[in-house]
Design a protein around this motif. Structure first.
Motif, PDB file in Angstrom:
ATOM      1  N   LEU A 147       0.859  -1.183   0.000  1.00 11.41           N
ATOM      2  CA  LEU A 147       0.000   0.000   0.000  1.00 11.41           C
ATOM      3  C   LEU A 147       0.894   1.231   0.000  1.00 11.41           C
ATOM      4  CD1 LEU A 147      -2.621  -1.180   2.621  1.00 11.41           C
ATOM      5  CD2 LEU A 147      -2.816  -1.203   0.141  1.00 11.41           C
ATOM      6  N   THR A 148       0.321   2.381  -0.341  1.00 15.09           N
ATOM      7  CA  THR A 148       1.159   3.588  -0.404  1.00 15.09           C
ATOM      8  C   THR A 148       1.586   4.028   0.989  1.00 15.09           C
ATOM      9  OG1 THR A 148      -0.899   4.815  -0.521  1.00 15.09           O
ATOM     10  CG2 THR A 148       0.276   4.516  -2.579  1.00 15.09           C
ATOM     11  N   ASP A 149       0.817   3.654   2.012  1.00 18.93           N
ATOM     12  CA  ASP A 149       1.187   4.003   3.377  1.00 18.93           C
ATOM     13  C   ASP A 149       1.569   2.719   4.124  1.00 18.93           C
ATOM     14  OD1 ASP A 149       1.444   4.765   5.952  1.00 18.93           O
ATOM     15  OD2 ASP A 149      -0.595   5.584   6.163  1.00 18.93           O
ATOM     16  N   PRO A 150       2.861   2.474   4.288  1.00 20.89           N
ATOM     17  CA  PRO A 150       3.292   1.197   4.878  1.00 20.89           C
ATOM     18  C   PRO A 150       2.903   1.058   6.347  1.00 20.89           C
ATOM     19  CG  PRO A 150       5.189   2.558   4.245  1.00 20.89           C
ATOM     20  CD  PRO A 150       3.979   3.323   3.881  1.00 20.89           C
ATOM     21  N   THR A 151       2.505   2.153   7.017  1.00 21.80           N
ATOM     22  CA  THR A 151       2.152   2.020   8.428  1.00 21.80           C
ATOM     23  C   THR A 151       0.823   1.299   8.610  1.00 21.80           C
ATOM     24  OG1 THR A 151       1.002   4.128   8.442  1.00 21.80           O
ATOM     25  CG2 THR A 151       3.354   4.168   8.992  1.00 21.80           C
ATOM     26  N   VAL A 152       0.070   1.162   7.519  1.00 21.63           N
ATOM     27  CA  VAL A 152      -1.231   0.504   7.629  1.00 21.63           C
ATOM     28  C   VAL A 152      -1.051  -0.985   7.909  1.00 21.63           C
ATOM     29  CG1 VAL A 152      -3.359  -0.047   6.396  1.00 21.63           C
ATOM     30  CG2 VAL A 152      -2.312   2.197   6.140  1.00 21.63           C
ATOM     31  N   GLN A 153      -0.023  -1.553   7.317  1.00 22.37           N
ATOM     32  CA  GLN A 153       0.099  -2.999   7.397  1.00 22.37           C
ATOM     33  C   GLN A 153       0.692  -3.460   8.731  1.00 22.37           C
ATOM     34  OE1 GLN A 153       2.361  -2.678   3.988  1.00 22.37           O
ATOM     35  NE2 GLN A 153       4.363  -2.808   4.941  1.00 22.37           N
ATOM     36  N   SER A 154       0.134  -4.556   9.246  1.00 22.09           N
ATOM     37  CA  SER A 154       0.738  -5.168  10.418  1.00 22.09           C
ATOM     38  C   SER A 154       1.814  -6.142   9.942  1.00 22.09           C
ATOM     39  CB  SER A 154      -0.316  -5.945  11.205  1.00 22.09           C
ATOM     40  OG  SER A 154      -1.504  -5.198  11.299  1.00 22.09           O
ATOM     41  N   LEU A 155       1.535  -6.748   8.799  1.00 24.80           N
ATOM     42  CA  LEU A 155       2.458  -7.744   8.259  1.00 24.80           C
ATOM     43  C   LEU A 155       2.480  -7.570   6.750  1.00 24.80           C
ATOM     44  CD1 LEU A 155       4.139 -10.407   8.507  1.00 24.80           C
ATOM     45  CD2 LEU A 155       1.967 -11.640   8.343  1.00 24.80           C
ATOM     46  N   TYR A 156       3.657  -7.690   6.140  1.00 31.05           N
ATOM     47  CA  TYR A 156       3.781  -7.561   4.691  1.00 31.05           C
ATOM     48  C   TYR A 156       4.523  -8.775   4.156  1.00 31.05           C
ATOM     49  CZ  TYR A 156       5.121  -5.607   0.137  1.00 31.05           C
ATOM     50  OH  TYR A 156       5.318  -5.401  -1.205  1.00 31.05           O
ATOM     51  N   VAL A 157       3.882  -9.484   3.249  1.00 36.19           N
ATOM     52  CA  VAL A 157       4.515 -10.664   2.658  1.00 36.19           C
ATOM     53  C   VAL A 157       4.605 -10.436   1.155  1.00 36.19           C
ATOM     54  CG1 VAL A 157       4.357 -13.149   2.287  1.00 36.19           C
ATOM     55  CG2 VAL A 157       3.519 -12.156   4.429  1.00 36.19           C
ATOM     56  N   ALA A 158       5.807 -10.552   0.619  1.00 32.82           N
ATOM     57  CA  ALA A 158       5.920 -10.327  -0.816  1.00 32.82           C
ATOM     58  C   ALA A 158       7.045 -11.139  -1.392  1.00 32.82           C
ATOM     59  CB  ALA A 158       6.171  -8.842  -1.099  1.00 32.82           C
ATOM     60  N   GLY A 159       6.979 -11.346  -2.671  1.00 33.75           N
ATOM     61  CA  GLY A 159       8.094 -11.955  -3.368  1.00 33.75           C
ATOM     62  C   GLY A 159       9.084 -10.840  -3.685  1.00 33.75           C
ATOM     63  N   ASP A 160      10.218 -11.238  -4.223  1.00 35.67           N
ATOM     64  CA  ASP A 160      11.236 -10.248  -4.511  1.00 35.67           C
ATOM     65  C   ASP A 160      11.390 -10.149  -6.021  1.00 35.67           C
ATOM     66  OD1 ASP A 160      13.408  -8.685  -4.778  1.00 35.67           O
ATOM     67  OD2 ASP A 160      14.599  -9.686  -3.234  1.00 35.67           O
ATOM     68  N   ALA A 193       1.702 -16.053  18.652  1.00 34.39           N
ATOM     69  CA  ALA A 193       3.091 -15.816  18.273  1.00 34.39           C
ATOM     70  C   ALA A 193       3.127 -14.484  17.548  1.00 34.39           C
ATOM     71  CB  ALA A 193       3.580 -16.927  17.349  1.00 34.39           C
ATOM     72  N   PRO A 194       3.755 -13.483  18.123  1.00 35.43           N
ATOM     73  CA  PRO A 194       3.729 -12.178  17.467  1.00 35.43           C
ATOM     74  C   PRO A 194       4.413 -12.249  16.099  1.00 35.43           C
ATOM     75  CG  PRO A 194       4.780 -12.080  19.648  1.00 35.43           C
ATOM     76  CD  PRO A 194       4.595 -13.516  19.327  1.00 35.43           C
ATOM     77  N   VAL A 195       3.648 -11.955  15.061  1.00 35.73           N
ATOM     78  CA  VAL A 195       4.197 -11.977  13.703  1.00 35.73           C
ATOM     79  C   VAL A 195       3.975 -10.600  13.098  1.00 35.73           C
ATOM     80  CG1 VAL A 195       4.163 -13.111  11.475  1.00 35.73           C
ATOM     81  CG2 VAL A 195       3.504 -14.382  13.499  1.00 35.73           C
ATOM     82  N   ARG A 196       4.976  -9.789  13.118  1.00 41.87           N
ATOM     83  CA  ARG A 196       4.819  -8.457  12.535  1.00 41.87           C
ATOM     84  C   ARG A 196       6.036  -8.127  11.707  1.00 41.87           C
ATOM     85  NH1 ARG A 196       0.503  -5.219  14.680  1.00 41.87           N
ATOM     86  NH2 ARG A 196      -0.590  -6.515  16.188  1.00 41.87           N
ATOM     87  N   GLY A 197       5.892  -7.137  10.814  1.00 43.48           N
ATOM     88  CA  GLY A 197       7.029  -6.719  10.011  1.00 43.48           C
ATOM     89  C   GLY A 197       6.863  -7.108   8.559  1.00 43.48           C
ATOM     90  N   ALA A 198       7.961  -7.069   7.852  1.00 42.35           N
ATOM     91  CA  ALA A 198       7.910  -7.345   6.419  1.00 42.35           C
ATOM     92  C   ALA A 198       8.672  -8.622   6.122  1.00 42.35           C
ATOM     93  CB  ALA A 198       8.510  -6.180   5.645  1.00 42.35           C
ATOM     94  N   VAL A 199       8.020  -9.494   5.345  1.00 44.29           N
ATOM     95  CA  VAL A 199       8.677 -10.743   4.981  1.00 44.29           C
ATOM     96  C   VAL A 199       8.869 -10.753   3.482  1.00 44.29           C
ATOM     97  CG1 VAL A 199       8.526 -13.241   4.982  1.00 44.29           C
ATOM     98  CG2 VAL A 199       7.547 -11.920   6.875  1.00 44.29           C
TER      99      VAL A 199
END
Lengths: 316, 530, 332
Positions: free
Chosen positions: A122-135, A288-294
């Motif tokens: 999303l344009t505002d990364p603070t919205v996401q609790s978790l981000y999963v993406a390919g590279d 299990a706290p799962v936050r951040g970008a993967v």
């Protein structure tokens, strides 16, 4: 004025919701993804539905709802309807477009929903609790590295790119950055819109234009199918490598079977949606706290590890 | 020229163009006006003086150069040679708006209105009134209502043009030309689509304009109108001026002779006596919304006329009978009952119908003549699936010969023919289906006098060959001239039958306007369904 | 009665009236070939030309059908989706019967394709004629329906043809007869039959009359419903023939098969000289139009003048110029 109205609404809402939650006491994970309109999205739908089936069966306390939408506008309506009709504990979303969905998703987050964003940020990364993406950059880079290696550092390459989007741009950038300074030369690069028919035509034209081509890179497997057909028809033998990307089952199968022209594959697997759904569930159920970008890596799929990426029942 | 001389001798001196005993200064003067398109001269050396408060008629056969003259005077074309001057000062018009600016308005023969817009919108199209850059609808509506009332047009300023009748559209077009105070108003065949009362209303408008001091140029095929209105008559033939004559000096026959340049045989052929054998009998024909309970019998060898005002339901009645509209009727052809639900069935049964609207319903204007000719008779003419080209070519050559269709090559398109020749082609097309009954709606609308005479002769020949003919016409003289009997309709019902000496204009008009009061119909019978 | 003035040339003078509309597309084609050769001599190589013309076969065949529909005053936006749908059904049928019927599955599948295409065309035709719905809207609706059906059938992925049939079927696209690729032969045959129907048969006359002026046709006793419906059926069959040639190329149906073909088809018909508002159809012009479209795309790749980002713009400009040339030479 405004806030008072909202407070009243919130109070009423929470009353109702508590009642609802007590009655069912199930954690709800909503999954919003684009409808299947080409191979990759079809894979996403397949993997999302598989994950939902598995989790609903294995965890009685969790309910996964999958909703597909054929356009950005409809995806906005879909998530608004979902969040209006019931309490959602988590939303896993693969947005159609970043701009249009940022605000609606933000609105849902404000109700206390856990937000997992997949693939397109999303344009505002603070919205996401978790981000999963390919590279995507790695998709281009790893393909390039393999080519450099295999062709001995020099050779003539033609490239077929998809639709003008961030994904396409990143893959091309990763590829071009990786070959910079080597003896690999890109003869031509044109759009074929991730479409096998267009790729077939474009490859025919490349073959007519360039008497010698060492390798072809189509940055998506749908296009690779068209490329292979055109090469086969021409009967040319100068093409040593024809590589794709995304992990389509037909191409992975080729890797398993030890094809010489397409010996490797780079995944940008639609199964990332499944990864995201499972991680979200872990956060809800397993505490299990799962936050951040993967960022899922794009390792080369070779004959050795190909079975791991082969889903014969998936439409993709 | 001998004819001209004769008439001049009989009726007083012809007025050589430009040298009329002018009391007033001419408002518009044309001197030596010529127009060439490439090597073709369509108008040469026309000299005219148009005086204020005068009705000046221009007459001539099709192709005589009338419309070219109008186009030059109203800025739609520029003359190759010659000059125009207004009130003594030379003027040139490169575009129609310049002519309008100078005070010359043209009322077109064709209806050129935007159908989806309102009457007011159309009146002010291109010259909308505005107040501070915002359109002033109220002012425009007010002015529109005033102008419409002035010319006796009953439509509402807010009605959509597509909802009003053809005649009213023509009146709206005229109102458009009266919106400003023009010095010269040019009418190009204004009465072609009008009948009876509407024509009278139009003539009144023209007289009003004259009384107001406006100069009127009036182009018409209807010589009776010209005779009635014109202060001066200018006759054109083959692009040249025959002369300008005082309106009172010429009879209709004189005008016709001057136009054609030779003695005319009688316009109407000698009537023959029909047999008593019934060819077509229609009982209780009803076309919902248009015609109710019409019964009549047509005999072999007979020409039966249908008279009435526009909106009396004549066209709709026959369109219903030949399957072009929903209708029910008991029809017997040569004593045998037939059922007709489509035009195809009518053609197969032997009933041919010539529409009044040859340009948009009768002929494919962009198509060559042969395909047009055989279109109604495809099944009969080409019995196998494949077209027989040589047979078709032979049929066309035959039709061109027997109907005297004038053309440069057989390869021209139907739209390139003159109105009269189009009508002949349409007649040939319908007769190719070999009908025993031919229904002709407005056989001579917009056709010049020489072609008219020919069409009448053809109709006469048709009934002479053992067929029978129905003629629907708004020209009473025409019906009286060629028909054995005339039936008159009013508001969807038959109001009377006239034969022999009873067939007079006043009797027809009486039955058409004030016959026995018909029962009110379910829906207003005068509107067109699209 | 007066004799005809002058002496009209009596012997079928009209048939020899060749207009700009008739030759325009072929002149444009010739000009494009010359320009292509100057830009890159490889352009005129036998292989390249064979490839490009073969590729244009699908659009050409469908556009021949569209010439009927447009000539009769209709429009069909559903052809691309219909092609995908027919392709999907055909492959599924062939795959289903292959285990029992072996290679007979291929001709049987072709018949099924024709039947499905015919029914799709019939459906379009009836909606437009009996249902009295604007062709644009009616076929926009069926376009969505066919596209959704193929997406549903494929689950959004692909339906590949059975491996046992693949090699046997391949020559229908890749094979040649007398050195000429089979799809080219098929499209020439389709166009030849179509031009015979349009110009030499009664039906063609009716079709053009209905398109040129519905009222005149009605007043001449021609059934508009029948004529238009047949045009849509012809369109459906043409789509099916194109699908039959398409299947062996990539051996699969996908939800993106035939995407935007409808626009290419309409463009080909209009470049070919048939007016979008209906009237006389130009079958061979349509075929030339389809080839022109494919040649432009080919030339864009073979030349190095145009940035990959601007290819579509240049194609658009070339098409508009071609139409303008036609317009001006017409109104002369």
């Amino acid at each position: 004025m405004f806030s008072r109205k909202w407070m009243a609404a919130a109070a009423l809402g929470s009353l109702l919701l508590t009642g609802h939650a007590m009655a069912e006491d199930k954690k709800v994970i909503a999954v919003s993804i684009p409808a299947a309109d080409h191979g990759w999205t079809a894979g996403v739908v397949y993997h999302a539905q598989t994950a939902a089936k598995e989790i609903n069966a294995a965890f009685p306390g969790v309910e996964v709802i999958v909703k597909t939408s054929p356009s950005a506008a409809e995806q906005v309506s879909a998530i608004e309807d979902l969040s209006a009709s019931r309490k959602i504990d988590a939303l896993v979303i693969l947005p159609y477009s970043s701009e249009e969905l940022t605000e609606p998703v933000k609105a849902i987050k404000e109700k206390g929903t856990f937000i997992t964003v997949v693939d397109r940020g999303l344009t505002d990364p603070t919205v996401q609790s978790l981000y999963v993406a390919g590279d995507n950059i790695a998709v281009g880079r790893n393909t390039a590295k393999y080519m450099i290696d295999k062709l001995g550092g020099k050779g003539d390459v033609v490239v077929l790119r998809g639709i003008p989007t961030v994904i396409d741009d990143e893959r091309i950038k990763g590829f071009q950055d990786a070959i910079a300074g080597t003896g690999l030369k890109v003869l031509d690069i044109q759009y074929a819109h991730w479409n096998s028919d267009e790729a077939f035509k474009l490859m025919q034209d490349y073959l007519a234009k360039y008497p010698h081509i060492d390798a072809v890179w189509a940055n998506d497997d749908d296009m690779l199918l068209g490329v292979l057909e055109a090469v086969k028809q021409s009967g040319r033998t100068d093409i040593k490598l024809a590589l794709g990307g995304n992990g389509m089952k037909d191409i992975v199968k080729k890797v398993i079977d030890g094809d010489t022209v397409t010996p490797v594959e780079t995944p940008y697997p639609p199964s990332m949606i499944k990864t995201a759904i499972y991680m979200t569930m872990a956060n809800l159920v397993g505490q299990a706290p799962v936050r951040g970008a993967v960022k899922l890596d794009a390792p080369l799929i070779t004959k050795d590890n190909a079975k791991e990426y082969y889903f014969p029942d998936s439409p993709f | 020229m001998s004819i001209t001389a004769n008439i001049a001798a009989e009726r007083g001196r012809a007025l050589p163009g430009g040298n009329a005993p002018a009391a007033a200064e001419p408002v518009l003067r044309a001197q030596g006006l010529s127009k060439q398109y490439g090597p073709v001269t369509v108008l040469s050396d026309v000299t005219l003086d148009i005086l204020p408060g005068e009705i000046h008629a221009i007459i001539g056969e099709n192709g005589a150069g009338k419309s070219t003259l109008m186009r030059l005077l109203s800025g739609y074309a520029e003359p190759t040679r010659g000059t125009l001057s207004m009130a003594g000062r030379p003027v040139t018009f490169a575009k129609p708006d310049q002519a309008q600016e100078a005070g010359i308005a043209l009322v077109h023969q064709e209806i050129l209105l935007a159908e989806a817009l309102t009457v007011t919108d159309n009146l002010f199209l291109g010259r909308e009134l505005s107040r501070r850059h915002v359109m002033d609808d109220r002012a425009m509506r007010g002015l529109a209502a005033e102008k419409l009332a002035q010319i006796g047009c009953p439509v509402s300023p807010t009605a959509l043009v597509r909802d009003i009748s053809l005649a009213d559209r023509q009146l709206v077009q005229i109102a458009r030309a009266l919106l400003d105070d023009y010095k010269v108003v040019i009418f190009d065949e204004p009465t072609a689509v009008l009948t009876g009362a509407e024509v009278d209303r139009l003539l009144e408008i023209v007289l009003q304009l004259r009384a107001h001091g406006t100069a009127v140029l009036y182009i018409s095929h209807r010589l009776d109108e010209v005779r009635q209105l014109a202060d001066k008559v200018t006759v054109l033939r083959d692009g040249r001026m025959v002369g300008t004559y005082p309106g009172t000096a010429l009879t209709q026959m004189d005008m016709a002779r001057l136009m054609v340049g030779r003695e005319l045989a009688a316009l109407y052929p000698q009537k023959s006596t029909p047999s008593s054998e019934p060819m077509l009998s229609v009982k209780n024909a009803t076309v919902p919304g248009y015609a109710e309970d019409v019964s009549f019998t047509l005999h072999k060898g007979e020409i039966l006329g249908f008279a009435g005002m526009i909106g009396a339901g004549r066209t709709e009645l026959f369109e219903g009978l030949v399957g072009l509209r929903p209708a029910h009727a008991e029809i017997e052809l040569r004593g045998r009952p037939v059922r007709i639900h489509s035009q195809r069935e009518a053609i197969d049964a032997g009933i041919g119908y010539l529409t009044e609207d040859r340009k948009s319903k009768g002929l494919l204007l962009d198509e060559r003549l042969a395909p047009n000719l055989t279109l109604s008779a495809l099944e009969r003419f080409h019995p196998t699936l494949v077209l027989g080209r040589s047979r078709e070519a032979a049929a066309l050559a035959e039709a061109v010969r027997s109907y005297d269709i004038r053309l440069k090559t057989l390869g021209v398109k139907a739209g390139q023919l003159s109105g009269g020749n189009q009508q002949k082609l349409l007649l040939a097309k319908v007769l190719l289906t070999n009908p025993s009954v031919v229904i002709i709606d407005e056989p001579t609308r917009g056709i010049d006098i020489a072609n008219k005479a020919q069409i009448y002769a053809f109709i006469h020949a048709i009934v002479g060959s053992g067929k029978a003919c129905i003629v629907i016409s708004s020209e009473m003289q025409e019906l009286i001239g060629i028909c054995n009997r005339i039936l008159v309709m009013r508001e969807g019902r038959l109001t009377g039958e006239l034969q022999g000496a009873e067939m007079t204009e006043s009797n027809v008009a009486l039955l058409a306007t004030s016959g026995p009061k018909p029962r009110p119909m379910a829906k207003g019978g005068t509107e067109w369904l699209s | 009665m007066a004799v005809i003035t002058g002496s009209p040339s009596t012997h079928r003078a009209g048939d020899l009236n060749i207009t700009w509309t008739d030759v325009g597309p072929f002149l444009a084609l010739a000009a494009l070939l010359v320009a292509g050769f100057l830009i890159n001599p490889d352009f005129l190589s036998a292989t390249n030309l064979a490839n490009v013309i073969t590729r244009s076969a699908f659009i050409a065949i469908i556009a021949v059908g569209a010439t009927f529909v447009i000539s009769s005053g209709g429009l069909d936006l559903s052809v691309g989706s219909m092609a995908a749908f027919v392709t999907g059904i055909t492959i599924m049928f062939m795959n289903a019967v292959a285990p029992h019927a072996g290679l007979w599955a291929i001709p049987a599948g072709m018949l099924v394709a024709i039947l499905v295409g015919l029914l799709c065309g019939l459906a379009n035709g009836l909606i437009v004629t009996i249902g009295r719905i604007e062709p644009f809207i009616a076929t926009l609706g069926t376009m969505g329906i066919f596209r959704a059906l193929i997406t549903y059938l494929t689950d959004g992925g692909t339906i590949p043809i059975d491996r046992s049939l693949r090699e046997a079927y391949r020559p229908v696209y890749f094979g040649t007869v007398g050195g000429i690729p089979i799809p080219i032969l098929i499209s020439v045959a389709v166009a030849a039959i179509a031009s015979f129907v349009l110009y030499k048969m009664k039906y063609g006359r009716k079709c053009a009359a209905v398109g040129a002026n519905e009222d005149v046709a009605r007043y001449s006793g021609i059934s508009i419903i029948k004529t238009r419906t047949i045009a849509y059926i012809v369109q459906g069959v043409c789509v099916a023939i194109a699908a039959i040639c398409y299947v062996p190329r990539l051996g699969a149906a996908t939800p993106t098969t035939g995407q935007l073909w409808e626009l290419q088809v309409i463009t080909a018909v209009v470049i070919g000289g048939t007016a979008l508002r209906g009237g006389k159809g130009h079958v061979w012009g349509t075929v030339a139009g389809a080839v022109i479209l494919e040649l432009i795309a080919n030339l864009m790749v073979l030349s190095d003048f145009v940035s990959e980002y601007l290819v579509a713009a240049v194609q658009g400009v070339i098409i508009i110029i071609a139409m303008l040339i036609q317009r001006f030479s017409n109104s002369k």
